[in-house]
Motif scaffolding. Structure first.
Motif, PDB file in Angstrom:
ATOM      1  N   VAL A  75       0.829  -1.210   0.000  1.00 12.68           N
ATOM      2  CA  VAL A  75       0.000   0.000   0.000  1.00 12.68           C
ATOM      3  C   VAL A  75       0.860   1.256   0.000  1.00 12.68           C
ATOM      4  N   ASP A  86      -0.736   4.771  -0.976  1.00 16.84           N
ATOM      5  CA  ASP A  86      -2.159   4.722  -0.651  1.00 16.84           C
ATOM      6  C   ASP A  86      -2.362   4.384   0.823  1.00 16.84           C
ATOM      7  N   GLU A  89      -5.933   7.811   3.936  1.00 15.20           N
ATOM      8  CA  GLU A  89      -7.000   8.613   3.356  1.00 15.20           C
ATOM      9  C   GLU A  89      -7.219   9.785   4.308  1.00 15.20           C
ATOM     10  N   ALA A 103      -5.939  -1.627  -1.611  1.00 15.07           N
ATOM     11  CA  ALA A 103      -4.849  -0.802  -2.148  1.00 15.07           C
ATOM     12  C   ALA A 103      -3.542  -1.561  -2.300  1.00 15.07           C
TER      13      ALA A 103
END
Length: 417
Positions: A75, A86, A89, A103
């Motif tokens: 990720v 990723d 968020e 991800a």
């Protein structure tokens, strides 16, 4: 849930090894028999069936594949910049509806590095920007056509963060949480909302009435029900105290992640049997909450009776250095047996993976690593790595003009048509 793994299931007998099963005493001149991807026998007098491939370990150390219990491999891709990151968020402090699984790029170079370091399982987690970062997933470090075919378990944990990271991320956005008390409040409110949600959901189901589902609240309800652990990113002792307080309020299964200042409250953690995934160790004190980061703190935690695991927090520390961190911890006082347990049976146990990985025992996956010597000796290397009985990494001392090289069996080779 557990995925029907598609990693190649092979049969192999690793003989004449110094077998360290991790759930029992070492075995001189031992054999590990893997049949169709599953360990079927471990001992000094194991009969090898006809037709099974045999690898003579020549007295080398034979251990279960290591378990990296807190990493971001796949990720947070190395050398890919923002396009491959990723991990977080950073748009909502409550990310319980997010899943690391969505991800993960299994072509990321970190998976090859993992094999070179004897790491065959990893719990991939979202980052620590949010008070609630999302769901984690345990996967093999090799084998599937897609990541779904490498899943060991999706029912592992939810990642949460206390301390500097979330207060910095949202403080810079001029919104809550910008303080430690704000971070705790966000987590507390999310669990209160999940409690109300679960009660309303259950009442609707009892009456046979329709009910609008919410992914995030469903996830937190699973934490409250004990189905998922609560992976709490926390370094400082005062933040660990907050983690304990929140766990008391809501009754969930707490696992402290990092805990670099945990020695200050080691007796409290031991008394409550709260495990600690310690590390990463090979870093500088890059922020205030790492002021008391000390490799020796891991030994102090273990001496107090805390169950411990070790993390690289990959890519903070390269995942293939997982065992080297254990070696440095031994140098700073950690018992060598505990160091190996921290890479195998311990994380498998407190993250609910011990029915698949973490030891060499009949019924577990045939994830086996042959080391050139004691893995805690920094001069040792993983020479043969097996995942479900299939040799996926081999060290060749004569390769590259005598400089040696590791050979990974690539997915493209396995699935070529």
């Amino acid at each position: 849930m557990t995925s029907p793994i598609r990693t190649a299931r092979s049969s192999v007998a690793i003989t004449n090894g110094y077998v360290v099963p991790m759930d029992g005493l070492p075995i001189e001149h031992g054999t590990v028999l893997v049949t169709d991807g599953v360990i079927t026998a471990v001992g000094a007098d194991v009969a090898v069936p006809d037709g099974v491939r045999t690898l003579d370990a020549g007295g080398r150390w034979v251990l279960p594949g290591f378990v990296e219990s807190h990493g971001h491999v796949g990720v947070h891709e190395e050398a890919e910049g923002w396009a491959g990151d990723d991990t977080n968020e950073k748009t909502d402090p409550v990310g319980a509806h997010l899943r690391a699984l969505d991800a993960i790029n299994i072509e990321e170079e970190g998976f090859r590095d993992a094999l070179a370091g004897g790491v065959t399982s990893v719990v991939v987690k979202p980052g620590s920007a949010n008070p609630i970062g999302g769901q984690t997933v345990a996967i093999k470090t090799w084998g599937g056509r897609t990541v779904d075919e490498q899943v060991i378990s999706e029912a592992v944990s939810v990642k949460s963060a206390l301390g500097e990271n979330p207060k910095r991320v949202y403080g810079e956005q001029k919104k809550q949480p910008s303080t430690r008390l704000g971070v705790a409040a966000v987590i507390r409110q999310a669990f209160l909302d999940a409690q109300h949600y679960a009660a309303q959901r259950d009442a609707a189901e009892a009456k046979g009435e329709p009910f609008a589902r919410d992914l995030g609240k469903e996830t937190l309800a699973r934490v409250l029900a004990g189905e998922l652990a609560w992976d709490q990113h926390t370094h400082r002792a005062d933040d660990i105290a907050t983690a304990l307080r929140l766990a008391d309020e809501f009754g969930y299964r707490l696992v402290v992640n990092h805990g670099t200042d945990g020695a200050a409250v080691a007796d409290v953690l031991a008394e409550r049997d709260v495990p600690v995934i310690f590390g990463p160790m090979l870093t500088s004190r890059s922020k205030v909450e790492l002021r008391h980061r000390d490799i020796g703190n891991l030994a102090r935690l273990a001496e107090a009776g805390v169950r411990v695991a070790i993390t690289t927090d990959h890519p903070v520390v390269p995942i293939n250095f997982l065992v080297h961190q254990a070696s440095f911890a031994v140098k700073q006082g950690l018992d060598p047996q505990v160091a190996l347990e921290a890479l195998t049976v311990n994380p498998a146990s407190f993250l609910g993976l011990d029915d698949r990985v973490g030891a060499l025992a009949p019924g577990l996956d045939g994830d086996v690593v042959v080391w050139s010597g004691d893995p805690l000796d920094v001069g040792s290397r993983a020479e043969h790595v097996f995942v479900t009985g299939t040799e996926v990494y081999t060290w060749d001392a004569d390769a590259d003009g005598g400089r040696g090289a590791g050979r990974v069996v690539e997915r493209s080779e396995r699935f070529a048509r």
